[in-house]
Design an enzyme around this catalytic site. Structure first.
Site, PDB file in Angstrom:
ATOM      1  N   ASP A 121       0.829  -1.211   0.000  1.00 53.05           N
ATOM      2  CA  ASP A 121       0.000   0.000   0.000  1.00 53.05           C
ATOM      3  C   ASP A 121       0.864   1.261   0.000  1.00 53.05           C
ATOM      4  O   ASP A 121       1.996   1.256   0.480  1.00 53.05           O
ATOM      5  CB  ASP A 121      -0.948   0.009   1.200  1.00 53.05           C
ATOM      6  N   GLU A 137       0.017  -1.144   5.588  1.00 55.41           N
ATOM      7  CA  GLU A 137       1.060  -0.693   6.522  1.00 55.41           C
ATOM      8  C   GLU A 137       0.889   0.770   6.879  1.00 55.41           C
ATOM      9  O   GLU A 137       1.136   1.171   7.999  1.00 55.41           O
ATOM     10  CB  GLU A 137       2.449  -0.930   5.905  1.00 55.41           C
TER      11      GLU A 137
HETATM   12 ZN    ZN Z   1       6.636   2.042   4.459  1.00 55.44          ZN
END
Ligand code: ZN
Length: 213
Positions: free
Chosen positions: A99, A164
């Protein structure tokens, strides 16, 4: 590495991966992977692209799906890829995340954020470093081992996680809770996330896993 490996030859082969690396970046950087918190539909499109590449170089590739009803696919993908080593009781893991965050103010970008623009030896684009370099390094290392016919001394594993940037709840946290024995206390783990230009910023973390083997 065991003796008998021609390290100079390996390094020369690594240098020859420039076009592969650029093509890989050009393949996935334009595929946005934003969390719903950032107005996106998650990581599946990018994950599917990367799966098509990763399947060529690892012995086992699977997905741990973290249910998330906010995105159209109903889950967030976490890719687990393992190449078996000589000793299969331990694994050297590279953990990266798929992401990214939005591009922000477009007028501040010299180059198109959702392209991979190569200028000299630098690649520009949203997420080419955080965490594109981790994804690309993790895959390219496996490609080099496979194509040179080198079996690593221990397993080589890559985890491409979701989520994340906004907390890892549907990413590495979900993976570890779902499969607490996936990463064992004997394993080695590298998390190549953001850094600085000269590579001197290294964060070292240690954790006792009393519940794990
Ligand atoms: Zn990162």
């Amino acid at each position: 590495m065991s003796s008998g490996i021609d390290l100079d030859g390996v390094l020369k082969y690594v240098d020859g991966q420039r076009e592969f690396i650029i093509d890989l970046y050009r393949g996935f950087i334009p595929i946005k992977a934003l969390a719903p918190e950032n107005g996106g539909d998650g990581e599946w499109d990018r994950a599917n692209y990367l799966l098509g590449v990763i399947r060529n170089y690892f012995d086992e590739v699977r997905i741990i799906e973290a249910p998330d009803r906010r995105v159209s696919r109903g889950s967030r993908p976490n890719i687990i890829a393992v190449m078996r080593g000589v000793d299969t009781s331990r694994t050297y893991w590279v953990i990266a995340h798929m992401d990214t965050v939005p591009e922000g103010d477009r007028s501040l970008w010299t180059y198109e954020p959702f392209n991979a623009t190569v200028v000299g030896d630098t690649i520009y684009g949203r997420g080419v470093e955080d965490n594109g370099q981790g994804i690309v390094m993790g895959i390219t290392a496996a490609k080099v081992l496979r194509e040179l016919g080198i079996r690593p001394p221990i397993n080589y594993g890559v985890i491409l996680a979701s989520d994340e940037e906004v907390g890892s709840k549907y990413g590495i946290q979900y993976v570890i809770n779902k499969e607490p024995n996936l990463i064992s206390g004997k394993d080695l783990v590298l998390v190549p996330d953001a850094g600085n230009a000269d590579g001197t910023m290294i964060e070292i973390a240690r954790r006792e896993y009393s519940g794990l083997k």
